[in-house]
Structures are given as C-alpha cells and as structure tokens.
Design a protein around this motif. Structure first.
Motif, PDB file in Angstrom:
ATOM      1  N   VAL A  11       0.832  -1.208   0.000  1.00 21.80           N
ATOM      2  CA  VAL A  11       0.000   0.000   0.000  1.00 21.80           C
ATOM      3  C   VAL A  11       0.863   1.253   0.000  1.00 21.80           C
ATOM      4  O   VAL A  11       1.811   1.360   0.784  1.00 21.80           O
ATOM      5  CB  VAL A  11      -0.920   0.040   1.239  1.00 21.80           C
ATOM      6  N   VAL A  12       0.520   2.195  -0.865  1.00 19.06           N
ATOM      7  CA  VAL A  12       1.079   3.550  -0.824  1.00 19.06           C
ATOM      8  C   VAL A  12      -0.035   4.474  -0.334  1.00 19.06           C
ATOM      9  O   VAL A  12      -1.123   4.491  -0.906  1.00 19.06           O
ATOM     10  CB  VAL A  12       1.586   4.007  -2.199  1.00 19.06           C
ATOM     11  N   VAL A  13       0.230   5.199   0.737  1.00 20.43           N
ATOM     12  CA  VAL A  13      -0.759   6.104   1.319  1.00 20.43           C
ATOM     13  C   VAL A  13      -0.381   7.539   0.993  1.00 20.43           C
ATOM     14  O   VAL A  13       0.748   7.970   1.262  1.00 20.43           O
ATOM     15  CB  VAL A  13      -0.854   5.927   2.846  1.00 20.43           C
ATOM     16  N   LEU A  14      -1.325   8.277   0.400  1.00 22.27           N
ATOM     17  CA  LEU A  14      -1.106   9.678   0.054  1.00 22.27           C
ATOM     18  C   LEU A  14      -2.179  10.557   0.692  1.00 22.27           C
ATOM     19  O   LEU A  14      -3.262  10.075   1.040  1.00 22.27           O
ATOM     20  CB  LEU A  14      -1.129   9.870  -1.461  1.00 22.27           C
ATOM     21  N   GLU A  15      -1.852  11.823   0.796  1.00 16.94           N
ATOM     22  CA  GLU A  15      -2.814  12.794   1.304  1.00 16.94           C
ATOM     23  C   GLU A  15      -2.760  14.033   0.423  1.00 16.94           C
ATOM     24  O   GLU A  15      -1.675  14.449   0.001  1.00 16.94           O
ATOM     25  CB  GLU A  15      -2.466  13.168   2.745  1.00 16.94           C
ATOM     26  N   ALA A  22       3.040  11.788  -0.278  1.00 11.45           N
ATOM     27  CA  ALA A  22       3.019  10.397   0.159  1.00 11.45           C
ATOM     28  C   ALA A  22       3.335  10.341   1.647  1.00 11.45           C
ATOM     29  O   ALA A  22       4.320  10.925   2.110  1.00 11.45           O
ATOM     30  CB  ALA A  22       4.031   9.573  -0.628  1.00 11.45           C
ATOM     31  N   LEU A  23       2.497   9.636   2.394  1.00 11.24           N
ATOM     32  CA  LEU A  23       2.703   9.476   3.833  1.00 11.24           C
ATOM     33  C   LEU A  23       3.463   8.200   4.159  1.00 11.24           C
ATOM     34  O   LEU A  23       4.268   8.171   5.094  1.00 11.24           O
ATOM     35  CB  LEU A  23       1.358   9.478   4.563  1.00 11.24           C
ATOM     36  N   SER A  24       3.180   7.133   3.406  1.00  8.87           N
ATOM     37  CA  SER A  24       3.889   5.872   3.649  1.00  8.87           C
ATOM     38  C   SER A  24       3.942   5.059   2.372  1.00  8.87           C
ATOM     39  O   SER A  24       3.115   5.223   1.465  1.00  8.87           O
ATOM     40  CB  SER A  24       3.218   5.059   4.761  1.00  8.87           C
ATOM     41  N   ALA A  49       4.410   1.017   1.526  1.00  8.44           N
ATOM     42  CA  ALA A  49       4.502  -0.361   2.039  1.00  8.44           C
ATOM     43  C   ALA A  49       4.832  -0.388   3.528  1.00  8.44           C
ATOM     44  O   ALA A  49       5.652  -1.169   3.986  1.00  8.44           O
ATOM     45  CB  ALA A  49       5.512  -1.166   1.245  1.00  8.44           C
ATOM     46  N   GLY A  50       4.194   0.494   4.275  1.00  9.10           N
ATOM     47  CA  GLY A  50       4.337   0.492   5.720  1.00  9.10           C
ATOM     48  C   GLY A  50       5.430   1.382   6.265  1.00  9.10           C
ATOM     49  O   GLY A  50       5.495   1.610   7.476  1.00  9.10           O
ATOM     50  N   ALA A  51       6.310   1.897   5.420  1.00  6.18           N
ATOM     51  CA  ALA A  51       7.394   2.764   5.874  1.00  6.18           C
ATOM     52  C   ALA A  51       6.997   4.225   5.700  1.00  6.18           C
ATOM     53  O   ALA A  51       6.408   4.599   4.690  1.00  6.18           O
ATOM     54  CB  ALA A  51       8.671   2.475   5.091  1.00  6.18           C
ATOM     55  N   VAL A  52       7.319   5.036   6.692  1.00  5.84           N
ATOM     56  CA  VAL A  52       6.983   6.457   6.641  1.00  5.84           C
ATOM     57  C   VAL A  52       7.821   7.143   5.561  1.00  5.84           C
ATOM     58  O   VAL A  52       9.022   6.915   5.452  1.00  5.84           O
ATOM     59  CB  VAL A  52       7.235   7.124   8.004  1.00  5.84           C
ATOM     60  N   VAL A  53       7.168   7.976   4.766  1.00  8.00           N
ATOM     61  CA  VAL A  53       7.858   8.711   3.717  1.00  8.00           C
ATOM     62  C   VAL A  53       8.240  10.089   4.249  1.00  8.00           C
ATOM     63  O   VAL A  53       7.399  10.842   4.719  1.00  8.00           O
ATOM     64  CB  VAL A  53       6.985   8.874   2.455  1.00  8.00           C
ATOM     65  N   SER A  54       9.519  10.399   4.169  1.00 10.74           N
ATOM     66  CA  SER A  54      10.011  11.711   4.568  1.00 10.74           C
ATOM     67  C   SER A  54      10.518  12.440   3.339  1.00 10.74           C
ATOM     68  O   SER A  54      10.380  11.962   2.211  1.00 10.74           O
ATOM     69  CB  SER A  54      11.147  11.561   5.584  1.00 10.74           C
ATOM     70  N   ALA A  55      11.143  13.567   3.552  1.00  6.76           N
ATOM     71  CA  ALA A  55      11.693  14.328   2.424  1.00  6.76           C
ATOM     72  C   ALA A  55      12.776  13.554   1.702  1.00  6.76           C
ATOM     73  O   ALA A  55      13.027  13.750   0.522  1.00  6.76           O
ATOM     74  CB  ALA A  55      12.246  15.663   2.914  1.00  6.76           C
ATOM     75  N   ASP A  70      12.814   3.602   3.960  1.00  8.69           N
ATOM     76  CA  ASP A  70      13.254   2.246   3.636  1.00  8.69           C
ATOM     77  C   ASP A  70      12.001   1.416   3.539  1.00  8.69           C
ATOM     78  O   ASP A  70      11.332   1.169   4.543  1.00  8.69           O
ATOM     79  CB  ASP A  70      14.174   1.680   4.733  1.00  8.69           C
ATOM     80  N   ALA A  71      11.639   1.002   2.326  1.00 15.04           N
ATOM     81  CA  ALA A  71      10.371   0.315   2.120  1.00 15.04           C
ATOM     82  C   ALA A  71      10.387  -1.049   2.776  1.00 15.04           C
ATOM     83  O   ALA A  71      11.379  -1.754   2.783  1.00 15.04           O
ATOM     84  CB  ALA A  71      10.086   0.155   0.622  1.00 15.04           C
ATOM     85  N   GLY A  72       9.232  -1.435   3.336  1.00 15.19           N
ATOM     86  CA  GLY A  72       9.097  -2.736   3.974  1.00 15.19           C
ATOM     87  C   GLY A  72       8.259  -3.657   3.128  1.00 15.19           C
ATOM     88  O   GLY A  72       8.078  -3.447   1.938  1.00 15.19           O
ATOM     89  N   SER A  73       7.702  -4.682   3.766  1.00 18.48           N
ATOM     90  CA  SER A  73       6.869  -5.638   3.052  1.00 18.48           C
ATOM     91  C   SER A  73       5.463  -5.081   2.916  1.00 18.48           C
ATOM     92  O   SER A  73       5.114  -4.055   3.486  1.00 18.48           O
ATOM     93  CB  SER A  73       6.822  -6.960   3.824  1.00 18.48           C
TER      94      SER A  73
END
Length: 218
Positions: A180-184, A193-195, A197-203, A207-210
C-alpha cells in the motif's frame, strides 16, 4: 483526502515474473487469495468510505473481502488498470525488454510524457486516465478512498504526482502484492506520500518494507 493505492494480490504471471497487462487478465493464485482475505485486517483503522478497482479481474477479486467487510460497492474503472505492456507483453520483468517497460513508464513520471510504450499508450494517456479516476474519487467528498490497482501504475503515478516521491525512489522500491502507498492531498492542491509499504515517507524517502499482509511475492 487520504488515498490508499493498493496493489492486487498475487497472480500466476507474478510468480513467474512475467508481464501480463491484458484485460481481463488471470485470477489470483492461492497465495493471492490469502493476501486478499488478509487485507481487511491489515487496513483495520482506515475509515475507507469509497472503494475502486480496475477492469482487470485480479483487482476486483482482491477488493471483494474488503468490500464485504466495509459494506461498500466496488467501483470498477478502467482508468486505474495497469500500464499497457504492448510489445513487451509476456516478457520477463527482469529481461532487457521487461526493464525497458519500466524505464519508459518512469520516464513519464520524469516529464517525458509523449514517449510511447511500443504497441501501447503514452504518458499523457496513462497519467490522464489515472488522474480522471482520482478526480472522480475526490469529488465524492470521502475522507478516505482505496484504489485496488497495479504495481507499475501505482509507482509511476505516485512518482509523477506526489511532491515527496521522485523517480529514483519509485524505481528502486518495487511494491509487493497487496503493498500500500498512502497519500494525502487533492487534485487541486497536490499530493504528499505518507507511507510506502508500511514505511513512513520523509523528504529523503523511506526504507520500504513488506506489504501489509507481510507476504512476499513468490
């Protein structure tokens, strides 16, 4: 609006690492069915009020357990289907021709939207059809919307539209089945993008997870 872009469960071509973008496409494998069944629990806490799936049967099959759990209809839209492979249909994803498929797709996110997939669509067509469904979802006024879509399409559209995801990151972070890619954001104000595949997206990118089900592609 919070937008959840969810890759479908596993299909046989995924297990063989083969490009298969034709409509309606194959059904899920046994693993894919388990991934679909796990999705409602994986997304527990997300107040999803609208659910979309592509015209490829694998996204609709993946969406069904979630739709039943939430009591939602599945809105089937061609605009969020996979990027048409054209002449690369049936190629291994790690072959030279398979890699060219992704290179062309990511070039659209980098702004080269007039490039055409041999035998398929160009970036104007692909991003335009995806944008149209996003705009439709936004017009519903729902706070949280889920799209059951496809790996290349999700990665390309996100790299093109999210301010904090660039092509380099999207290209180096494949999205596993039911990842899942979560956006707002909104079509008017843009997307963040907020996350991934479960990893928080920063600037600087995560590090993408499962995927949310914790099951790798096989």
């Amino acid at each position: 609006m919070r937008l959840l872009l969810i890759r479908h469960g596993q299909i046989p071509p995924n297990a063989r690492d083969v490009l298969d973008t034709r409509v309606p496409g194959p059904p899920l494998t046994e693993l894919g069915e388990r991934q679909a069944q796990a999705l409602p629990d994986a997304l527990h806490g997300e107040d999803i009020t609208a659910l979309f799936a592509s015209t490829l049967v694998r996204t609709q099959l993946t969406a069904r357990p979630l739709a039943r759990k939430l009591g939602l209809e599945i809105r089937v839209r061609d605009g969020i289907r996979e990027i048409t492979a054209g002449e690369f249909e049936g190629e291994s994803g790690h072959s030279g021709r398979g890699l060219r498929y992704m290179e062309i797709a990511f070039s659209w996110a980098a702004g080269q939207v007039t490039r055409r997939m041999p035998g398929g669509e160009d970036g104007v067509e692909m991003l335009g059809r995806y944008d149209a469904v996003v705009e439709e979802a936004s017009a519903l006024g729902a706070d949280v919307v889920a799209f059951l879509s496809h790996g290349a399409a999700i990665r390309t559209w996100t790299a093109a539209r999210a301010d904090n995801v660039d092509v380099e990151f999207a290209a180096s972070h494949p999205l596993e089945n039911t990842g899942v890619v979560v956006l707002e954001g909104s079509p008017q104000d843009g997307w963040k993008a907020l996350s991934w595949a479960g990893a928080v997206v920063s600037a600087t990118g995560p590090d993408a997870g499962s995927g949310p089900t914790g099951r790798p592609v096989e």
